[in-house]
Design a protein around this motif. Structure first.
Motif, mmCIF file in Angstrom:
data_model
loop_
_atom_site.group_PDB
_atom_site.id
_atom_site.type_symbol
_atom_site.label_atom_id
_atom_site.label_comp_id
_atom_site.label_asym_id
_atom_site.label_seq_id
_atom_site.Cartn_x
_atom_site.Cartn_y
_atom_site.Cartn_z
ATOM 1 N N GLU A 54 -10.826 -2.496 7.093
ATOM 2 C CA GLU A 54 -10.259 -2.707 5.760
ATOM 3 C C GLU A 54 -8.848 -3.297 5.847
ATOM 4 O OE1 GLU A 54 -12.558 0.848 3.342
ATOM 5 O OE2 GLU A 54 -10.748 1.337 4.493
ATOM 6 N N TRP A 68 0.827 -1.197 0.000
ATOM 7 C CA TRP A 68 0.000 0.000 0.000
ATOM 8 C C TRP A 68 0.863 1.249 0.000
ATOM 9 C CZ3 TRP A 68 -4.438 -0.617 4.126
ATOM 10 C CH2 TRP A 68 -5.258 -1.679 3.755
ATOM 11 N N SER A 69 0.315 2.325 -0.513
ATOM 12 C CA SER A 69 0.967 3.632 -0.396
ATOM 13 C C SER A 69 0.642 4.180 0.990
ATOM 14 C CB SER A 69 0.433 4.585 -1.468
ATOM 15 O OG SER A 69 -0.925 4.905 -1.197
ATOM 16 N N TRP A 98 -3.372 5.420 5.451
ATOM 17 C CA TRP A 98 -4.023 6.369 6.351
ATOM 18 C C TRP A 98 -5.500 6.575 6.027
ATOM 19 C CZ3 TRP A 98 -1.989 6.760 10.772
ATOM 20 C CH2 TRP A 98 -0.615 6.674 10.929
ATOM 21 N N ARG A 99 -5.911 6.249 4.817
ATOM 22 C CA ARG A 99 -7.334 6.357 4.455
ATOM 23 C C ARG A 99 -8.119 5.096 4.825
ATOM 24 N NH1 ARG A 99 -9.201 10.222 0.768
ATOM 25 N NH2 ARG A 99 -7.613 11.721 0.198
ATOM 26 N N ALA A 100 -7.419 3.993 5.037
ATOM 27 C CA ALA A 100 -8.092 2.714 5.327
ATOM 28 C C ALA A 100 -8.621 2.689 6.762
ATOM 29 C CB ALA A 100 -7.110 1.562 5.125
ATOM 30 N N THR A 101 -9.718 1.990 6.925
ATOM 31 C CA THR A 101 -10.259 1.764 8.264
ATOM 32 C C THR A 101 -9.578 0.530 8.853
ATOM 33 O OG1 THR A 101 -12.018 0.287 7.491
ATOM 34 C CG2 THR A 101 -12.516 2.671 7.547
ATOM 35 N N GLU A 128 -0.693 6.970 1.647
ATOM 36 C CA GLU A 128 -2.039 7.552 1.568
ATOM 37 C C GLU A 128 -3.111 6.475 1.712
ATOM 38 O OE1 GLU A 128 -4.942 10.172 -1.347
ATOM 39 O OE2 GLU A 128 -2.962 9.618 -2.055
ATOM 40 N N SER A 129 -2.926 5.337 1.054
ATOM 41 C CA SER A 129 -3.901 4.243 1.170
ATOM 42 C C SER A 129 -3.993 3.744 2.605
ATOM 43 C CB SER A 129 -3.515 3.081 0.258
ATOM 44 O OG SER A 129 -3.588 3.466 -1.090
#
Length: 77
Positions: free
Chosen positions: A39, A27-28, A33-36, A30-31
């Motif tokens: 997820e 994952w990046s 920190w956006r994931a729950t 950004e991915s």
């Protein structure tokens, strides 16, 4: 919690989780920190299979005792 030794709360293992998400899952940042949390758990289950069964009521009660909500400890005004 009768009959169980009390353990001090441990800090969240951010470095280990970041290594898994960024290194193993690819994952990046950004991915990540956006994931729950759900997820992330699903992605790890997909990669490794389910490593532990879902938490039951006893586990939830232990977590709630170890990490109480701050608002729950305040007295009403």
């Amino acid at each position: 919690m009768t009959g169980q030794s009390a353990r001090a709360p441990q800090p969240f293992p951010w470095e280990a989780v970041l290594r898994l998400a960024l290194g193993v899952l690819g994952w990046s940042p950004e991915s990540f920190w956006r994931a729950t949390p759900r997820e992330l758990a699903a992605a790890l289950d997909g990669r490794f299979g389910r490593l532990t069964p879902p938490a039951g009521r006893t586990s939830l009660d232990r977590l709630m005792a170890a990490y109480p909500d701050i608002a729950a400890t305040r007295k009403p005004s």
